[in-house]
Scaffold this motif. Structure first.
Motif, mmCIF file in Angstrom:
data_model
loop_
_atom_site.group_PDB
_atom_site.id
_atom_site.type_symbol
_atom_site.label_atom_id
_atom_site.label_comp_id
_atom_site.label_asym_id
_atom_site.label_seq_id
_atom_site.Cartn_x
_atom_site.Cartn_y
_atom_site.Cartn_z
ATOM 1 N N SER A 350 0.853 -1.184 0.000
ATOM 2 C CA SER A 350 0.000 0.000 0.000
ATOM 3 C C SER A 350 0.889 1.233 0.000
ATOM 4 O O SER A 350 2.115 1.130 0.106
ATOM 5 N N THR A 389 -4.580 -6.977 11.255
ATOM 6 C CA THR A 389 -4.510 -5.627 10.705
ATOM 7 C C THR A 389 -3.205 -4.938 11.065
ATOM 8 O O THR A 389 -2.576 -5.247 12.085
ATOM 9 N N THR A 391 -1.814 -0.658 10.678
ATOM 10 C CA THR A 391 -2.145 0.698 10.253
ATOM 11 C C THR A 391 -0.866 1.525 10.186
ATOM 12 O O THR A 391 -0.078 1.539 11.142
ATOM 13 N N ASP A 397 -2.838 11.291 8.005
ATOM 14 C CA ASP A 397 -3.275 10.286 7.036
ATOM 15 C C ASP A 397 -2.975 8.887 7.561
ATOM 16 O O ASP A 397 -1.849 8.597 7.985
ATOM 17 N N VAL A 399 -3.341 4.629 6.743
ATOM 18 C CA VAL A 399 -3.559 3.574 5.753
ATOM 19 C C VAL A 399 -3.703 2.248 6.493
ATOM 20 O O VAL A 399 -2.786 1.839 7.223
ATOM 21 N N ASP A 400 -4.845 1.584 6.330
ATOM 22 C CA ASP A 400 -5.113 0.316 7.002
ATOM 23 C C ASP A 400 -4.974 -0.830 6.002
ATOM 24 O O ASP A 400 -5.495 -0.747 4.882
ATOM 25 N N GLU A 413 -7.662 -5.988 2.360
ATOM 26 C CA GLU A 413 -8.424 -4.797 2.010
ATOM 27 C C GLU A 413 -7.653 -3.590 2.512
ATOM 28 O O GLU A 413 -7.311 -3.502 3.700
ATOM 29 N N VAL A 414 -7.347 -2.666 1.625
ATOM 30 C CA VAL A 414 -6.571 -1.469 1.956
ATOM 31 C C VAL A 414 -7.521 -0.274 2.028
ATOM 32 O O VAL A 414 -8.290 -0.026 1.098
ATOM 33 N N THR A 415 -7.459 0.450 3.137
ATOM 34 C CA THR A 415 -8.326 1.599 3.352
ATOM 35 C C THR A 415 -7.489 2.809 3.751
ATOM 36 O O THR A 415 -6.583 2.692 4.579
ATOM 37 N N THR A 416 -7.774 3.943 3.171
ATOM 38 C CA THR A 416 -7.117 5.192 3.577
ATOM 39 C C THR A 416 -8.150 6.071 4.274
ATOM 40 O O THR A 416 -9.320 6.107 3.889
ATOM 41 N N ARG A 417 -7.710 6.773 5.319
ATOM 42 C CA ARG A 417 -8.620 7.615 6.101
ATOM 43 C C ARG A 417 -7.828 8.698 6.803
ATOM 44 O O ARG A 417 -6.613 8.717 6.790
#
Length: 419
Positions: A350, A389, A391, A397, A399-400, A413-417
């Motif tokens: 990621s 998981t 992070t 910022d 990124v998970d 599953e890659v998630t940005t938040r």
């Protein structure tokens, strides 16, 4: 406490309803305090409402048991104690960053789930720096400065967490007092008994536990420091010992990963075992906090359109099922060799970094993770678990990378938040 269904969002929730003799301001304050926080190790509040003059709070339904009940089943292994207390400390750090002090950290307010620990019940939480005319909390976990009428500070929560960690590791409280009066007096005047030496508990962790129990709040480490140190110890215990033939210098560096953070505190010029003196013998009354479950059905119509479907006399005081709880950050790069029976590890990439994972018995386990340039490891739950998981963080910022297993193959599953 009631198990209910949110008819708007179609999910199971928990509803906390006050008994007629309870203070309605308390549940309203709890809702506001908890709703202001967002962290995987803190129970989430979804809604607040009133049915006539009866207030209620709608919160996540946690599938698990309290740490208090877990202790009844038998001793907690050291690595599990490190992980649980690391997760609680991470939740406390988030609350403290928001200027809130829980004031009632104890096993009964810690939920143990398949994905980690969650701290619940912010019913007597208060802003940091607030004064106390009457000390609320559970006597066995109340910090000495609160007993003496001092201001509410984050260090008081760290003290209570130190008592919890001590009890998990030693099986008893740090003081011999058996009555409420004796326990309160011990908090103020009696140094805690040294944590007994035992397998699986490194000396730096024992020293960290004792530093949390310092009489002077200025001598206690912050919650985030506690979370980081315990998470590193838990990660080392989960990953196991390095393979035979590992160079001695690598072994020394691995051992230092836990010791370095505790050592930074121990050698910062503040003695974690130093006792404060000159405290008066008397202080304000200590009142134990509790809330009884409702004994009869109470309709709870409101904006969430919640319908009570069943009672649960043994439902914990707060409950729910939320995103996987994560432990505070392990070392920036961690790796371990997969077992012979497991499928080859798979590496996922990621913007924040990489994570290498494998599947064993249908459960995901991270065998390594490393942050990308300019990123750091924020939190990690290596598993094995249904979801493992990690992070990564750069400024605000996040990124998970969440890894699950499908047919024995890792899927991510890659998630940005934003933080």
């Amino acid at each position: 406490m009631w198990r209910a269904r949110d008819e708007v969002l179609g999910r199971a929730v928990a509803v906390k309803v006050l008994t007629g003799s309870a203070d309605p301001e308390r549940i309203r304050d709890e809702a506001r305090n908890a709703a202001a926080l967002s962290h995987p190790n803190l129970a989430q509040v979804f809604d607040y409402g009133e049915s006539g003059s009866t207030p209620y709070v709608v919160m996540e339904l946690i599938a698990g048991e309290t740490l208090e009940r877990r202790l009844v089943a038998g001793p907690v292994p050291p690595d599990e104690a490190f992980r649980l207390c690391a997760e609680v400390a991470a939740g406390l750090a988030a609350a403290h960053d928001a200027g809130l002090v829980h004031r009632d950290v104890k096993p009964a307010n810690i939920m143990v789930t398949t994905t980690g620990a969650k701290l619940v019940d912010f019913g007597i939480a208060a802003p940091a720096g607030a004064g106390e005319e009457r000390v609320l909390g559970t006597p066995a976990y109340v910090a000495p400065e609160r007993i003496m009428g001092g201001a509410v500070t984050p260090a008081s929560d760290v003290y209570a967490l130190g008592v919890v960690l001590y009890k998990l590791l030693a099986g008893v409280l740090p003081w011999p007092g058996e009555t409420t009066t004796g326990i309160v007096r011990d908090h103020v005047h009696t140094p805690p008994s040294p944590l007994p030496d035992q397998p699986g508990v490194p000396r730096p962790i024992a020293a960290l536990c004792m530093s949390c129990l310092a009489k002077d709040p200025a001598n206690r480490p912050p919650a985030r420091f506690v979370a980081d140190t315990l998470a590193r110890a838990a990660a080392r215990a989960v990953l196991g010992e390095p393979p035979a033939g590992t160079p001695r210098w690598r072994l020394a560096m691995a051992a230092a990963a836990v010791a370095v953070m505790a050592g930074a505190w121990l050698y910062s010029g503040v003695s974690p075992l130093r006792d404060s003196t000159g405290l008066p013998a008397q202080g304000p009354e200590v009142a134990s906090s509790s809330s009884s479950p409702s004994s009869s059905a109470v309709p709870v119509p409101g904006s969430s359109t919640v319908t009570v479907v069943a009672t649960a006399s043994n439902l914990p005081r707060q409950s729910g099922g939320a995103p996987p709880a994560t432990a505070p950050p392990p070392p920036p790069s961690v790796s371990t060799a997969p077992s012979a029976s497991a499928a080859p590890p798979v590496t996922f990439t990621s913007d924040g970094g990489t994570a290498t994972a494998r599947c064993a018995d249908g459960r995901a386990q991270l065998t390594g993770w490393e942050a990308a340039r300019s990123y750091t490891v924020e939190t990690a739950t290596p598993g094995p678990a249904a979801t493992a998981t990690v992070t990564f963080r750069h400024g605000n910022d996040l990124v998970d990378i969440a890894v699950t297993c499908a047919g024995g193959t890792p899927r991510a599953e890659v998630t940005t938040r934003k933080r």
